[in-house]
Write a protein that holds these residues in place. Sequence first.
Motif, short mmCIF file in Angstrom:
data_model
loop_
_atom_site.label_atom_id
_atom_site.label_comp_id
_atom_site.label_asym_id
_atom_site.label_seq_id
_atom_site.Cartn_x
_atom_site.Cartn_y
_atom_site.Cartn_z
N VAL A 196 60.11 74.03 24.64
CA VAL A 196 59.24 75.03 25.28
C VAL A 196 60.04 76.29 25.60
O VAL A 196 59.56 77.41 25.38
CB VAL A 196 58.56 74.45 26.54
N THR A 197 61.26 76.13 26.07
CA THR A 197 62.11 77.28 26.37
C THR A 197 62.34 78.11 25.11
O THR A 197 62.23 79.34 25.13
CB THR A 197 63.45 76.82 26.98
N ALA A 198 62.63 77.45 24.00
CA ALA A 198 62.86 78.14 22.73
C ALA A 198 61.61 78.86 22.24
O ALA A 198 61.67 80.01 21.81
CB ALA A 198 63.36 77.16 21.67
N VAL A 199 60.46 78.18 22.31
CA VAL A 199 59.20 78.81 21.90
C VAL A 199 58.97 80.07 22.72
O VAL A 199 58.70 81.15 22.18
CB VAL A 199 58.02 77.84 22.05
N TRP A 241 55.16 76.39 9.36
CA TRP A 241 54.19 76.41 10.46
C TRP A 241 54.78 77.14 11.67
O TRP A 241 54.12 77.99 12.27
CB TRP A 241 53.79 74.99 10.83
N ALA A 242 56.02 76.82 12.02
CA ALA A 242 56.65 77.44 13.19
C ALA A 242 56.79 78.95 13.00
O ALA A 242 56.53 79.72 13.94
CB ALA A 242 58.00 76.80 13.47
N ASP A 272 56.50 84.50 14.14
CA ASP A 272 55.96 85.74 13.60
C ASP A 272 54.77 86.25 14.41
O ASP A 272 54.44 87.42 14.35
CB ASP A 272 55.55 85.58 12.14
N SER A 273 54.12 85.36 15.15
CA SER A 273 52.92 85.74 15.91
C SER A 273 53.16 85.71 17.43
O SER A 273 52.21 85.73 18.21
CB SER A 273 51.76 84.83 15.54
N HIS A 274 54.44 85.64 17.85
CA HIS A 274 54.80 85.72 19.27
C HIS A 274 54.12 84.64 20.11
O HIS A 274 53.51 84.93 21.13
CB HIS A 274 54.51 87.12 19.83
N GLY A 275 54.27 83.39 19.71
CA GLY A 275 53.68 82.27 20.43
C GLY A 275 54.28 82.09 21.82
O GLY A 275 55.46 82.39 22.04
N ALA A 287 48.82 72.60 27.54
CA ALA A 287 49.34 73.96 27.71
C ALA A 287 48.30 74.98 27.25
O ALA A 287 47.55 74.73 26.31
CB ALA A 287 50.62 74.14 26.91
N ASP A 288 48.29 76.10 27.92
CA ASP A 288 47.57 77.26 27.42
C ASP A 288 48.53 77.93 26.45
O ASP A 288 49.61 78.40 26.85
CB ASP A 288 47.17 78.20 28.55
N TYR A 289 48.16 77.92 25.17
CA TYR A 289 49.01 78.47 24.12
C TYR A 289 48.37 79.75 23.60
O TYR A 289 47.16 79.81 23.38
CB TYR A 289 49.18 77.48 22.96
N ARG A 290 49.20 80.77 23.44
CA ARG A 290 48.67 82.01 22.89
C ARG A 290 49.63 82.56 21.84
O ARG A 290 50.84 82.35 21.90
CB ARG A 290 48.43 83.04 23.99
N ASN A 291 49.03 83.24 20.87
CA ASN A 291 49.80 83.99 19.89
C ASN A 291 48.95 85.16 19.41
O ASN A 291 47.76 85.26 19.74
CB ASN A 291 50.34 83.10 18.75
#
Length: 106
Positions: A16-19, A49-50, A56-59, A75-79
């Motif tokens: 999660v920290t890396a993302v 996929w990553a 590339d989409s700032h997840g 989690a609320d995930y956004r990109n």
Amino acid sequence: MIRTDALNEPAVRAFVTAVNAGDRDAFRRALTENATMSDDGSDHALDEWADREIFDSHGHMDVQSQDAAGRTLIADYRNDTWGEMRTKWHFTVDDGKISRFDTGQA
């Protein structure tokens, strides 16, 4: 929301920290060499996929809950591609690294 440093499983915390930092190198270090993944029940090539869905989409992940072991997150995930959505993440951890993760809408 759960702070990243409060996540129970160290390998998941590193993921999660890396993302959230957009750090590809730290992301790869959190995974085993042959890690696999699925999104909404379909397996994908992890690196492709990553790149598309995270880097590339700032997840970004805002963790809302975790199970006791810290290996299943909501989690609320956004990109930049999909906007924000509620997601579920399940991680398989082997020898301190993630060997598989499964994600999808929650």
